[in-house]
Motif scaffolding. Sequence first.
Motif, short mmCIF file in Angstrom:
data_model
loop_
_atom_site.label_atom_id
_atom_site.label_comp_id
_atom_site.label_asym_id
_atom_site.label_seq_id
_atom_site.Cartn_x
_atom_site.Cartn_y
_atom_site.Cartn_z
N UNK A 98 0.80 -1.22 0.00
CA UNK A 98 0.00 0.00 0.00
C UNK A 98 0.84 1.27 0.00
N UNK A 99 2.17 1.14 0.04
CA UNK A 99 3.01 2.32 -0.05
C UNK A 99 2.62 3.39 0.95
N UNK A 100 2.31 4.58 0.46
CA UNK A 100 1.94 5.72 1.31
C UNK A 100 0.43 5.94 1.34
N UNK A 101 -0.34 4.89 1.10
CA UNK A 101 -1.81 5.03 1.10
C UNK A 101 -2.29 5.53 2.46
N UNK A 102 -3.28 6.42 2.43
CA UNK A 102 -3.77 7.03 3.66
C UNK A 102 -4.73 6.09 4.40
N UNK A 103 -4.91 6.35 5.69
CA UNK A 103 -5.88 5.62 6.49
C UNK A 103 -7.28 6.14 6.15
N UNK A 104 -8.20 5.24 5.87
CA UNK A 104 -9.57 5.66 5.52
C UNK A 104 -10.57 5.11 6.53
N UNK A 105 -10.17 5.08 7.80
CA UNK A 105 -11.09 4.61 8.83
C UNK A 105 -12.39 5.40 8.82
N UNK A 106 -12.28 6.71 8.53
CA UNK A 106 -13.48 7.54 8.41
C UNK A 106 -13.67 7.86 6.94
N UNK A 107 -14.38 6.96 6.28
CA UNK A 107 -14.66 7.11 4.85
C UNK A 107 -16.11 7.52 4.68
N UNK A 108 -16.33 8.59 3.91
CA UNK A 108 -17.67 9.18 3.83
C UNK A 108 -18.36 8.85 2.50
N UNK A 109 -19.43 8.08 2.61
CA UNK A 109 -20.35 7.84 1.51
C UNK A 109 -19.65 7.28 0.27
N UNK A 110 -19.86 7.89 -0.88
CA UNK A 110 -19.32 7.46 -2.18
C UNK A 110 -19.84 6.08 -2.59
N UNK A 111 -21.03 5.71 -2.10
CA UNK A 111 -21.58 4.39 -2.45
C UNK A 111 -21.81 4.28 -3.95
N UNK A 112 -22.39 5.32 -4.54
CA UNK A 112 -22.68 5.27 -5.97
C UNK A 112 -21.39 5.17 -6.79
N UNK A 113 -20.37 5.94 -6.40
CA UNK A 113 -19.10 5.90 -7.12
C UNK A 113 -18.44 4.53 -7.00
N UNK A 114 -18.49 3.94 -5.82
CA UNK A 114 -17.91 2.61 -5.62
C UNK A 114 -18.64 1.57 -6.46
N UNK A 115 -19.95 1.68 -6.53
CA UNK A 115 -20.72 0.74 -7.36
C UNK A 115 -20.37 0.89 -8.83
N UNK A 116 -20.20 2.13 -9.28
CA UNK A 116 -19.82 2.36 -10.68
C UNK A 116 -18.46 1.76 -10.97
N UNK A 117 -17.50 2.01 -10.11
CA UNK A 117 -16.15 1.48 -10.31
C UNK A 117 -16.15 -0.04 -10.29
N UNK A 118 -16.94 -0.62 -9.39
CA UNK A 118 -16.99 -2.08 -9.31
C UNK A 118 -17.62 -2.68 -10.57
N UNK A 119 -18.62 -2.01 -11.10
CA UNK A 119 -19.22 -2.47 -12.35
C UNK A 119 -18.19 -2.48 -13.48
N UNK A 120 -17.38 -1.44 -13.52
CA UNK A 120 -16.35 -1.35 -14.57
C UNK A 120 -15.32 -2.47 -14.44
N UNK A 121 -14.96 -2.81 -13.21
CA UNK A 121 -13.86 -3.76 -13.01
C UNK A 121 -14.33 -5.21 -13.08
N UNK A 122 -15.63 -5.44 -12.83
CA UNK A 122 -16.12 -6.81 -12.65
C UNK A 122 -16.02 -7.66 -13.91
N UNK A 123 -16.05 -7.03 -15.08
CA UNK A 123 -16.02 -7.80 -16.31
C UNK A 123 -14.64 -8.21 -16.76
N UNK A 124 -13.61 -7.83 -16.02
CA UNK A 124 -12.21 -8.16 -16.33
C UNK A 124 -11.73 -7.57 -17.66
N UNK A 125 -12.52 -6.65 -18.24
CA UNK A 125 -12.12 -6.08 -19.53
C UNK A 125 -11.61 -4.65 -19.41
#
Length: 431
Positions: A98-125
């Motif tokens: 994870x290199x210098x990745x920040x701590x995201x213990x307090x992560x706010x919302x972004x449910x829609x964005x996460x769903x969009x990104x997951x849809x893009x990645x799920x097809x392996x294309x």
Amino acid sequence: MTAQEAIALIDILLQSANKKQKLNDIQSLVFLETWEGHSYQEIATRLLYEHDYIKQVGSHLWRTLSKIIGEKVSKQNLQAVLRRYQHSSPLDNCIQDWGEAIDISHFYNRIQELETLETWISGNSTRAIGIFGLGGIGKTSLSVKFAQQIQSQFEFVIWRSLQQAPTLDVIISNILQILTGSEATTNNYISTLMEQLRQKRCLLIFDNLESILQGGNRSGQYQPGYEDYGLLFARIADESHHSCLILTGREQPGGFAVRSGENLPVRSLKLCGLSPPVCQQILADKGLKATLLQSRDIVNYFGGNPLAIKIAATTIKNIFGGDIQAFLLQGNTVFSDLWDLLDRQFDRLSPLQQQIMYWLAINQEAATPAKLKAEILPKIAGRPLMEALEALAERSLIEDRRSLNDSASTSLMLQPAIVEYITERLIQTAI
């Protein structure tokens, strides 16, 4: 196991039981507060919810996890159960750095964005994803959260920051050492990395892309000595493999927008501001109790920028004694760290781009490209004007009103906080 690792594991467990199932905002908060040892009453007080509701959320989550893991999970044994599961789980097969990745213990919302990104990645294309937006909008946090959420789909997860502008050979040499387990002995780093990306399923995340890009009239141009990054990004986007590169930055690199599209292996996500309820939660975490109306006013002024909201919360506590209404009544203003953040972005602009920003701030109204061409002084020819507007949009400093209201006509505008900053800067220049 850290809280960050634990919540990533929970998301994976929930999705293993039901692909569409994942922690919602309140579940994430209750889980993290429980992990830190807080009682339901303490959590309810901190999050401004009723005690019974928080207890219900927690109990439902523990029952769900118990069914998935096959062992009773409770508030008291949560950490012990998850640590045992982690050590026995095949998810450990994923090698992570994870290199210098920040701590995201307090992560706010972004449910829609996460769903969009997951849809893009799920097809392996999908071979490359760009997450772009204004400074402080939450690109880094989203990249870490998403990578944690999908890490089980990859053999390797490697997160790197470009904030200190490392040269490409340094970055690739380090990545190759992780992928091969030995020192890289090659002069053709890009081709060697591409071969590894074909042999293994890897997730690479490069954060703070703007650090290797130039300021000036055209966005997305690499600084001298960093052009090889463009070659790497182009090969990852164009060649066949089963890995994925995620880029985050305030602007897109040259050639990225041309390659991206809804049905293409390169995708682009422009990150927008947070909603008033999420702003309300950020303020609560800073110890401030805001009404939804007050949160809406703060979101409208700062464009929902989470960093700006946190900076405002600090000012409200230190200068206004925690009185949010007093802060709102004193009038809009840009201050301290937020001013510095906007300074850094404004200084990257060309004189023509700055001229357009000044015009939009002074006129305080949305404008079409045609109106700008007709009224801005000194006069600007069509091509330079369109190039400057495109660069400002790429850098998320102007936005089309249609992004806020689909029925609105094409018109360009600035966020209120940026208008205030530009106006103050203009006054300082004139003094």
